[in-house]
Design an enzyme around this catalytic site. Structure first.
Site, PDB file in Angstrom:
ATOM      1  N   GLY A  47       0.920  -1.321   0.029  1.00  0.00           N
ATOM      2  CA  GLY A  47      -0.030  -0.093   0.160  1.00  0.00           C
ATOM      3  C   GLY A  47       0.805   1.137  -0.017  1.00  0.00           C
ATOM      4  CB  SER A  49       0.706   4.386  -4.691  1.00  0.00           C
ATOM      5  OG  SER A  49      -0.701   3.786  -4.394  1.00  0.00           O
ATOM      6  CB  THR A  50      -2.016   7.325  -1.663  1.00  0.00           C
ATOM      7  OG1 THR A  50      -2.642   6.289  -1.237  1.00  0.00           O
ATOM      8  CG2 THR A  50      -2.153   7.354  -3.151  1.00  0.00           C
ATOM      9  CG  PHE A  52      -0.428   7.166   7.456  1.00  0.00           C
ATOM     10  CD1 PHE A  52       0.493   8.176   7.903  1.00  0.00           C
ATOM     11  CD2 PHE A  52      -1.948   7.058   7.616  1.00  0.00           C
ATOM     12  CE1 PHE A  52      -0.077   9.006   8.868  1.00  0.00           C
ATOM     13  CE2 PHE A  52      -2.556   8.010   8.452  1.00  0.00           C
ATOM     14  CZ  PHE A  52      -1.448   8.828   9.038  1.00  0.00           C
ATOM     15  CE1 TYR A 224      -7.556   9.145  14.456  1.00  0.00           C
ATOM     16  CE2 TYR A 224      -9.858   8.498  13.998  1.00  0.00           C
ATOM     17  CZ  TYR A 224      -8.850   9.425  14.460  1.00  0.00           C
ATOM     18  OH  TYR A 224      -9.070  10.753  14.795  1.00  0.00           O
ATOM     19  CE1 TYR A 234     -12.076   5.151  11.225  1.00  0.00           C
ATOM     20  CE2 TYR A 234     -11.143   4.154  13.141  1.00  0.00           C
ATOM     21  CZ  TYR A 234     -11.175   4.615  11.694  1.00  0.00           C
ATOM     22  OH  TYR A 234      -9.980   4.223  11.204  1.00  0.00           O
ATOM     23  CG  LEU A 273      -2.982  13.081   9.230  1.00  0.00           C
ATOM     24  CD1 LEU A 273      -1.752  12.421   8.867  1.00  0.00           C
ATOM     25  CD2 LEU A 273      -2.783  14.630   9.367  1.00  0.00           C
TER      26      LEU A 273
END
Length: 395
Positions: A47, A49-50, A52, A224, A234, A273
């Protein structure tokens, strides 16, 4: 073509290659300005590419001089359609890393599949030999199980009871009340299958069996927790159940790695974020806009690159990694400070559409969101023609 942002709902459907390259360059410059540290030298980022994951790759390469392999699923440009932001980010990262003599290789494909796992193992053997750090930073709404073929779809819902609270359309600034219906048992099950720890477990077992984890290797997955405001949707909702599963997986993997290679597996709880994932969660963009306002005024705001540098420097590669009572790394500590949360709570109770610009930092949220796709970066001419076709190549 001239590329301007195309927003649909909570996503941007295009990206700017030069803007993405500048966004990557900004993060590289930040890391190069920090004190040099001892840390990982051969890193796999799943993962990559973007968000974190990208920040983890940049920090490892330019903070520690690490050779890296990144795994992701991104879209190249096609006809009049731009590539995805992650594609452009990776092209810029690889160019910068290779210019400094670092190994920077990537695999674009379904990271949940056995085929991509085996392709990655083969590439590690060819380019790195072994890896001493594995970052797991996948965020996907869907997953197909590699053994059974069953397809799963995740949902962002409360459990047992509906949840009603304020939310914001972060592009228009409209504040409204949203009610989210509770998840079914099957939706909970499917969300855990997508966002829990099973795929991370598969990766580590496969890497270990193939002999490509170095002695003492570490692996980190990102999570998170967040404030009480967001708990129903959440931490106490479907995503929270998934994160519970992820944390249990961390404990199991930690025992395995300690036994086999003297290694470590741990979950890092990161700060809220602006990411493509967080933008999709009701209530969260409004919370983040208030949080940004408070943390910026206190001088403790961090973006992804600052968060990940602190993870490496102050947590993961300290002589002894500080953990909380549940065995997790906490770099959400500044967000969760009592004074910060008290001020956010006070603002939450007062916020309306009319005072949002004054009490919150919605403009900062929008700017961060657009920057994810390469828009709004200083020094980039967004009126100029640009070629959307940027290749990804093996060195």
């Amino acid at each position: 073509m001239v590329i301007q942002p195309k927003i649909r709902g909570f996503i941007c459907t295009n990206a700017h290659p030069e803007g993405c390259a500048e966004h990557v360059a900004e993060q590289i410059r930040y890391i190069k300005e920090q004190p040099k540290l001892n840390g990982p030298k051969k890193v796999l980022v799943i993962g990559a590419s973007t968000g974190f994951g990208l920040a983890s790759r940049i920090s490892a390469a330019f903070g520690f001089g690490a050779d890296t392999i990144g795994v992701f699923f991104e879209r190249p440009a096609e006809k009049d359609r731009t590539a995805s932001a992650g594609w452009y980010n990776t092209a810029a990262f690889e160019k910068a890393a290779r210019a400094e003599g670092l190994v920077a290789e990537s695999i674009n494909g379904n990271a949940f599949s056995d085929e991509i796992k085996q392709e990655t193992i083969a590439l590690i053997k060819e380019k790195l030999g072994q890896v001493d750090l594995v970052i797991y930073s996948l965020a996907s709404p869907r997953r197909t199980h590699p053994k059974t073929g069953e397809s799963f779809t995740s949902v962002i819902k409360p459990i047992q009871a509906p949840y009603t609270n304020k939310t914001v359309n972060f592009m228009s600034g409209a504040v409204s009340e949203v009610t989210v219906a509770p998840a079914t048992e099957d939706e909970v099950r499917q969300t855990i299958a997508v966002m829990g720890g099973e795929d991370w477990d598969f990766w580590i077992h496969d890497l270990l069996a193939a002999g490509v984890l170095a002695q003492g290797a570490k692996t980190v997955a990102y999570s998170y927790i967040g404030p009480q405001i967001t708990y129903p949707i959440y931490r106490e909702g479907t995503i929270g159940r998934s994160k519970d599963h992820l944390e249990q997986t961390a404990h199991e993997l930690n025992r395995l790695l300690q036994d086999k290679i003297g290694g470590q597996a741990v979950v890092s709880v990161n700060k809220a974020l602006v990411t493509q994932s967080s933008s999709a969660i009701p209530i969260v963009p409004l919370y983040i806009s208030l949080l940004f306002k408070v943390m910026k005024e206190k001088g403790i705001h961090e973006g992804t690159i600052e968060q990940i540098y602190r993870l490496y420097a102050d947590r993961l590669y300290k002589e002894e990694t500080p953990l909380d009572e549940a065995g997790r790394i906490r770099i959400d500590d500044w967000e969760m400070r009592e004074d910060v949360q008290q001020e956010v709570d006070a603002l939450w109770n007062r916020i309306t559409e009319e005072n949002l610009a004054e009490l919150g930092d919605l403009e900062g949220y929008r700017q961060d969101f657009l920057r994810l796709f390469g828009f709004g970066l200083p020094g980039v001419d967004y009126e100029a023609e640009v070629d959307p076709n940027v290749p990804l190549t093996r060195a």
